[in-house]
Design an enzyme around this catalytic site. Structure first.
Site, PDB file in Angstrom:
ATOM      1  N   ASP A  67       0.822  -1.213   0.000  1.00 21.92           N
ATOM      2  CA  ASP A  67       0.000   0.000   0.000  1.00 21.92           C
ATOM      3  C   ASP A  67       0.852   1.256   0.000  1.00 21.92           C
ATOM      4  O   ASP A  67       2.080   1.203   0.165  1.00 21.92           O
ATOM      5  CB  ASP A  67      -0.950  -0.001   1.214  1.00 21.92           C
ATOM      6  CG  ASP A  67      -0.234  -0.328   2.525  1.00 21.92           C
ATOM      7  OD1 ASP A  67       1.007  -0.225   2.575  1.00 21.92           O
ATOM      8  OD2 ASP A  67      -0.915  -0.690   3.496  1.00 21.92           O
ATOM      9  N   ASN A 136      -6.897  -2.202  14.712  1.00 22.20           N
ATOM     10  CA  ASN A 136      -8.294  -2.470  14.353  1.00 22.20           C
ATOM     11  C   ASN A 136      -8.447  -3.706  13.463  1.00 22.20           C
ATOM     12  O   ASN A 136      -9.512  -3.970  12.934  1.00 22.20           O
ATOM     13  CB  ASN A 136      -8.910  -1.247  13.659  1.00 22.20           C
ATOM     14  CG  ASN A 136      -8.247  -0.920  12.324  1.00 22.20           C
ATOM     15  OD1 ASN A 136      -7.333  -1.622  11.895  1.00 22.20           O
ATOM     16  ND2 ASN A 136      -8.687   0.137  11.669  1.00 22.20           N
ATOM     17  N   HIS A 138      -6.849  -4.249  10.598  1.00 21.53           N
ATOM     18  CA  HIS A 138      -6.667  -4.082   9.151  1.00 21.53           C
ATOM     19  C   HIS A 138      -5.413  -4.809   8.682  1.00 21.53           C
ATOM     20  O   HIS A 138      -4.474  -5.020   9.445  1.00 21.53           O
ATOM     21  CB  HIS A 138      -6.662  -2.600   8.734  1.00 21.53           C
ATOM     22  CG  HIS A 138      -5.438  -1.827   9.083  1.00 21.53           C
ATOM     23  ND1 HIS A 138      -5.412  -0.450   9.110  1.00 21.53           N
ATOM     24  CD2 HIS A 138      -4.188  -2.199   9.429  1.00 21.53           C
ATOM     25  CE1 HIS A 138      -4.209  -0.040   9.428  1.00 21.53           C
ATOM     26  NE2 HIS A 138      -3.445  -1.065   9.636  1.00 21.53           N
ATOM     27  N   GLU A 143      -9.530  -1.621   5.615  1.00 17.10           N
ATOM     28  CA  GLU A 143     -10.067  -1.190   6.902  1.00 17.10           C
ATOM     29  C   GLU A 143     -11.384  -1.913   7.215  1.00 17.10           C
ATOM     30  O   GLU A 143     -12.110  -2.317   6.300  1.00 17.10           O
ATOM     31  CB  GLU A 143     -10.325   0.324   6.861  1.00 17.10           C
ATOM     32  CG  GLU A 143      -9.069   1.169   6.624  1.00 17.10           C
ATOM     33  CD  GLU A 143      -8.207   1.341   7.873  1.00 17.10           C
ATOM     34  OE1 GLU A 143      -8.033   0.380   8.652  1.00 17.10           O
ATOM     35  OE2 GLU A 143      -7.693   2.450   8.070  1.00 17.10           O
TER      36      GLU A 143
END
Ligand code: PGA
Length: 240
Positions: A67, A136, A138, A143
């Site tokens: 990414d 979280n 991800h 996400e």
């Protein structure tokens, strides 16, 4: 999922570098899927050591990073392009033309994502994909949400990710709000997945990997569908 629980960050880094090294030794033209963030930095240091002592040759290796922030220029010291040069590429004999990172300054980000996905596909399967994990859950910048994307796409970062990454920027408002990221399907096409986690802040996300449930609210749980995942983590990430 094979799990290796380590006592220290150094142990995680060494074990992870061994995984990568064994693939490159077996297949000098290997394709590596690479990740940024604080977790893999020690692994990259170990790989540089292995290159410097003559154990590893990167001349035929190809890499695809997961990414990149959007928008961001390659020269920005918070870009993942800059990160990869500073933490790995500048210190090994990899050919610049064989390193791939989504272009965070592309004028048409959707076309850039399509181009990136196609390039991965044309290159052939990624031999080993390195992943960190967000607090979280991800992976890459996939996400949590009602649905996940299969292929490389542009995405909004969640508040949790912006907060977590603000430590690298002067202020939270400087963190880009979007990113270009491989999709879950892109990641799951890799032959092998190496998931790294260090510290208590990752415990919740790691716990979600240890039962048999899958949810888009914790994207890393999709890794349970992959037949060849190795989790290397410390005791705090594993036990809390
Ligand atoms: P970190 O980030 O390695 O800096 O904790 C991991 C991630 O957000 O994927």
């Amino acid at each position: 999922m094979k799990t290796v629980i380590c006592k220290t960050y150094e142990e995680i880094s060494k074990a992870a570098a061994e995984e990568i090294a064994s693939i490159i030794k077996e297949k000098p033209k290997a394709t590596l899927g690479l990740a940024t963030g604080s977790t893999p930095v020690g692994m990259y240091r170990e790989l540089i050591n292995k290159y410097e002592n003559g154990e590893l040759d990167f001349s035929e290796v190809t890499t695809f990073n997961l990414d990149e922030y959007y928008p961001i220029s390659k020269d920005n010291d918070q870009s993942y392009d800059y990160f990869m040069r500073k933490n790995l590429f500048d210190h090994i004999n990899i050919s610049q033309g064989k390193t791939n990172i989504p272009n965070g300054s592309a004028s048409d980000p959707i076309a850039e994502c399509e181009k990136y996905e196609k390039k991965i596909e044309e290159n052939g399967a990624v031999d080993i994909q390195v992943l960190g994990i967000g607090q979280n859950g991800h992976i890459g910048f996939n996400e949590p949400g009602d649905y996940l994307h299969t292929v490389t796409h542009i995405t909004d970062l969640t508040e949790s990710t912006i907060n977590a990454n603000a430590r690298f920027f002067e202020s939270e408002s400087d963190v880009p709000k979007k990113a270009l990221t491989m999709g879950i399907g892109t990641i799951l096409k890799a032959k092998k997945i190496l998931l790294l986690a260090n510290g208590r802040s990752k415990h919740e996300a790691i716990s979600a990997l240890l039962d048999d449930k899958i949810t888009t609210a914790i994207p890393a749980t999709l890794l349970k569908t992959h037949p060849n995942v190795i989790l290397i983590c410390d005791e705090e990430a594993y036990y809390g």
